[in-house]
Design a protein around this motif. Structure first.
Motif, PDB file in Angstrom:
ATOM      1  N   ASN A 159      52.039  76.418   9.422  1.00  0.00           N
ATOM      2  CA  ASN A 159      51.137  76.379  10.573  1.00  0.00           C
ATOM      3  C   ASN A 159      50.637  77.795  10.820  1.00  0.00           C
ATOM      4  OD1 ASN A 159      53.138  77.771  12.118  1.00  0.00           O
ATOM      5  ND2 ASN A 159      54.140  75.810  12.574  1.00  0.00           N
ATOM      6  N   GLU A 160      49.757  77.957  11.790  1.00  0.00           N
ATOM      7  CA  GLU A 160      49.154  79.268  12.007  1.00  0.00           C
ATOM      8  C   GLU A 160      50.183  80.326  12.385  1.00  0.00           C
ATOM      9  OE1 GLU A 160      45.879  78.973  14.703  1.00  0.00           O
ATOM     10  OE2 GLU A 160      44.674  77.737  13.332  1.00  0.00           O
ATOM     11  N   LYS A 161      51.161  79.944  13.201  1.00  0.00           N
ATOM     12  CA  LYS A 161      52.186  80.905  13.623  1.00  0.00           C
ATOM     13  C   LYS A 161      52.994  81.394  12.427  1.00  0.00           C
ATOM     14  CE  LYS A 161      56.279  81.387  16.562  1.00  0.00           C
ATOM     15  NZ  LYS A 161      57.206  80.709  17.515  1.00  0.00           N
ATOM     16  N   ILE A 162      53.468  80.468  11.587  1.00  0.00           N
ATOM     17  CA  ILE A 162      54.274  80.853  10.425  1.00  0.00           C
ATOM     18  C   ILE A 162      53.426  81.645   9.434  1.00  0.00           C
ATOM     19  CG2 ILE A 162      55.582  79.997   8.443  1.00  0.00           C
ATOM     20  CD1 ILE A 162      56.468  77.642  10.186  1.00  0.00           C
ATOM     21  N   THR A 196      44.013  68.873   5.506  1.00  0.00           N
ATOM     22  CA  THR A 196      44.898  69.796   6.228  1.00  0.00           C
ATOM     23  C   THR A 196      45.385  70.933   5.333  1.00  0.00           C
ATOM     24  OG1 THR A 196      46.824  68.372   5.786  1.00  0.00           O
ATOM     25  CG2 THR A 196      45.670  68.068   7.881  1.00  0.00           C
ATOM     26  N   ILE A 197      45.691  70.669   4.059  1.00  0.00           N
ATOM     27  CA  ILE A 197      46.198  71.743   3.198  1.00  0.00           C
ATOM     28  C   ILE A 197      45.114  72.786   2.954  1.00  0.00           C
ATOM     29  CG2 ILE A 197      45.674  70.670   0.949  1.00  0.00           C
ATOM     30  CD1 ILE A 197      48.795  72.763   1.874  1.00  0.00           C
ATOM     31  N   ILE A 201      45.565  76.811   4.037  1.00  0.00           N
ATOM     32  CA  ILE A 201      45.461  77.915   3.070  1.00  0.00           C
ATOM     33  C   ILE A 201      44.294  78.830   3.434  1.00  0.00           C
ATOM     34  CG2 ILE A 201      45.126  78.499   0.636  1.00  0.00           C
ATOM     35  CD1 ILE A 201      46.543  75.859  -0.076  1.00  0.00           C
ATOM     36  N   ARG A 202      43.207  78.233   3.897  1.00  0.00           N
ATOM     37  CA  ARG A 202      42.073  79.045   4.346  1.00  0.00           C
ATOM     38  C   ARG A 202      42.477  79.959   5.511  1.00  0.00           C
ATOM     39  NH1 ARG A 202      37.177  74.751   3.878  1.00  0.00           N
ATOM     40  NH2 ARG A 202      36.174  75.646   2.031  1.00  0.00           N
ATOM     41  N   PHE A 203      43.252  79.403   6.447  1.00  0.00           N
ATOM     42  CA  PHE A 203      43.673  80.217   7.596  1.00  0.00           C
ATOM     43  C   PHE A 203      44.526  81.390   7.130  1.00  0.00           C
ATOM     44  CE2 PHE A 203      46.695  81.559  10.787  1.00  0.00           C
ATOM     45  CZ  PHE A 203      45.853  81.841  11.857  1.00  0.00           C
ATOM     46  N   LEU A 204      45.457  81.129   6.222  1.00  0.00           N
ATOM     47  CA  LEU A 204      46.321  82.196   5.701  1.00  0.00           C
ATOM     48  C   LEU A 204      45.470  83.318   5.108  1.00  0.00           C
ATOM     49  CD1 LEU A 204      49.166  83.258   4.940  1.00  0.00           C
ATOM     50  CD2 LEU A 204      48.939  81.977   2.799  1.00  0.00           C
ATOM     51  N   LYS A 205      44.501  82.953   4.300  1.00  0.00           N
ATOM     52  CA  LYS A 205      43.613  83.957   3.694  1.00  0.00           C
ATOM     53  C   LYS A 205      42.821  84.707   4.756  1.00  0.00           C
ATOM     54  CE  LYS A 205      39.746  84.495   0.436  1.00  0.00           C
ATOM     55  NZ  LYS A 205      38.976  85.396   1.313  1.00  0.00           N
ATOM     56  N   TRP A 238      38.762  76.193  -5.495  1.00  0.00           N
ATOM     57  CA  TRP A 238      39.846  77.089  -5.115  1.00  0.00           C
ATOM     58  C   TRP A 238      39.597  78.543  -5.508  1.00  0.00           C
ATOM     59  CZ3 TRP A 238      42.780  75.984  -1.386  1.00  0.00           C
ATOM     60  CH2 TRP A 238      43.201  74.672  -1.145  1.00  0.00           C
ATOM     61  N   ASP A 239      38.738  78.787  -6.466  1.00  0.00           N
ATOM     62  CA  ASP A 239      38.461  80.160  -6.889  1.00  0.00           C
ATOM     63  C   ASP A 239      37.863  80.987  -5.756  1.00  0.00           C
ATOM     64  OD1 ASP A 239      38.410  82.190  -8.930  1.00  0.00           O
ATOM     65  OD2 ASP A 239      36.239  81.946  -9.013  1.00  0.00           O
TER      66      ASP A 239
END
Length: 380
Positions: A159-162, A196-197, A201-205, A238-239
């Motif tokens: 999630n965003e927090k983690i 959702t996945i 992953i987009r948020f993490l980046k 994904w690239d």
């Protein structure tokens, strides 16, 4: 001789090592420029070169280095998914499941750091994000000086927090198992969904980039069977998000039976490369010994050094050196790695990429469905 660009020279050495010894069942489909970029962003270039030299060259001569440069540390043997191709679905009921205690983890990392271990991967058979201490574990290893700390994840519990905490803790890279796209992914990776996945992953980046950081580097990977009909679309998507994209050869794991052709001259280098430590301290024969058929030691009672130089692992090394690898009926004899491989050329944009696949280990992804048959369960 004067070397004007020592960093470039070291990268060149790494490239030569990787190009001649690449693990054929993990196929990177990015171009060379992105591969070099990934190596540079990992940092510690000299240590990378030394680590890869030990990883690839020492086993060629059956040389036992003083201490493994890499450890697989299973922070969790729990998983919320039941992916059809995963060996967990058929594991014996008497195996104990759990998450690694933080005190045991500290014991492992303390010894690893004192011995100059280069990398630690915090995953094996389970989902690391199910360990409530995973962020603290990443930070502890980084604070102790481990150069490369990473893990594989299905991403469903991210999630965003983690995500923000992992970035701030100094995680070096994370690899997400994203098998297929759209409905294919939804069938295989329930209860996660494609929508959702991608969002996670987009948020993490985006969070990483907003902090002006290069890490954690993001890898995305899929089994070949899930993308064989749309691999170009998968890579193109994904690239733009991930730092590396992998296609993994389909594999028939231990408990699925050995009904494929094997290389009679296969040599396994794993006992000269790394140790794998289970969530409870048990050290199995290797990362493919999912069911703990052969136990090399127990780091609750022994040091990692003692296990690495112990009687059991030396016996295993001698078996391999004497070309009796398939006499290990419950481990090596059931492993997918000795399978015969072939090369397939695929078109990715204007490039032709060669990938390694196992003959006779193909998976029928069209029949895979991990979703509950009950409509009510699907809504949960």
């Amino acid at each position: 001789m004067l070397i004007l660009n020592p960093r470039g020279a070291i990268v060149g050495i790494i490239k030569k090592i990787l190009s001649s010894n690449r693990e054929m069942d993990y196929n990177m489909v990015n171009d060379k420029n992105k591969e070099i970029s990934f190596l540079l962003k990992r940092g510690a270039i000299f240590h990378q070169a030394v680590d890869r030299a030990k990883w690839y060259l020492a086993p060629k001569f059956f040389h036992v280095v003083d201490f493994p440069t890499h450890l697989e540390v299973e922070t969790s043997f729990a998983c919320q998914m039941r992916c059809p191709m995963c060996t967990r679905r058929k594991m014996p009921k008497d195996l104990t499941y759990g998450t690694m205690d933080f005190e045991l983890y500290k014991k492992i990392i303390d010894e690893a750091a004192s011995r100059g271990v280069y990398s630690v991967k915090l995953s094996w058979r389970g989902e690391p994000l199910l360990n409530p201490n995973i962020v603290k574990m990443v930070k502890y290893a980084k604070d102790k000086g481990i150069k490369d700390v990473a893990f594989l994840s299905n991403g469903e519990r991210l999630n965003e927090k983690i995500a923000m905490q992992l970035v701030d803790a100094g995680l070096d890279w994370i690899s997400f198992s994203v098998d297929g796209m759209g409905e294919t992914y939804d069938r295989i990776r329930w209860p996660s969904t494609w929508e959702t996945i991608v969002k996670k992953i987009r948020f993490l980046k985006e969070y990483r980039d907003s902090k002006g950081l290069k890490k954690p580097l993001i890898r995305v990977q899929s089994i070949w069977g899930a993308v064989k009909d749309n691999y170009e679309e998968y890579f193109s998507f994904w690239d733009k998000i991930a730092d590396k994209v992998y296609i993994i050869a389909d594999q028939k794991r231990m408990n699925e039976g050995v009904n494929f052709e094997r290389d009679p001259n296969y040599v396994c280098y794993e006992p000269w490369r790394r140790l794998c430590i289970g969530w409870n301290g048990i050290v199995p024969q290797c990362i493919s010994d999912y069911e703990e058929y052969v136990i090399l030691g127990d780091v609750r009672k022994q040091s990692i050094y003692e296990v690495w130089h112990g009687k059991e692992i030396n016996k295993l090394r001698e078996t391999i050196k004497n070309k009796r690898i398939f006499s290990n009926k419950m481990t090596c004899n059931l492993c997918h790695d000795p399978g015969i491989m072939y090369t397939k050329s695929i078109k990715v944009g204007k490039r032709t990429v060669k990938i390694g696949l196992y003959r006779g280990q193909e998976l029928d992804v069209a029949t895979m469905d991990s979703r509950p048959k009950s409509p009510d369960k699907l809504k949960e």
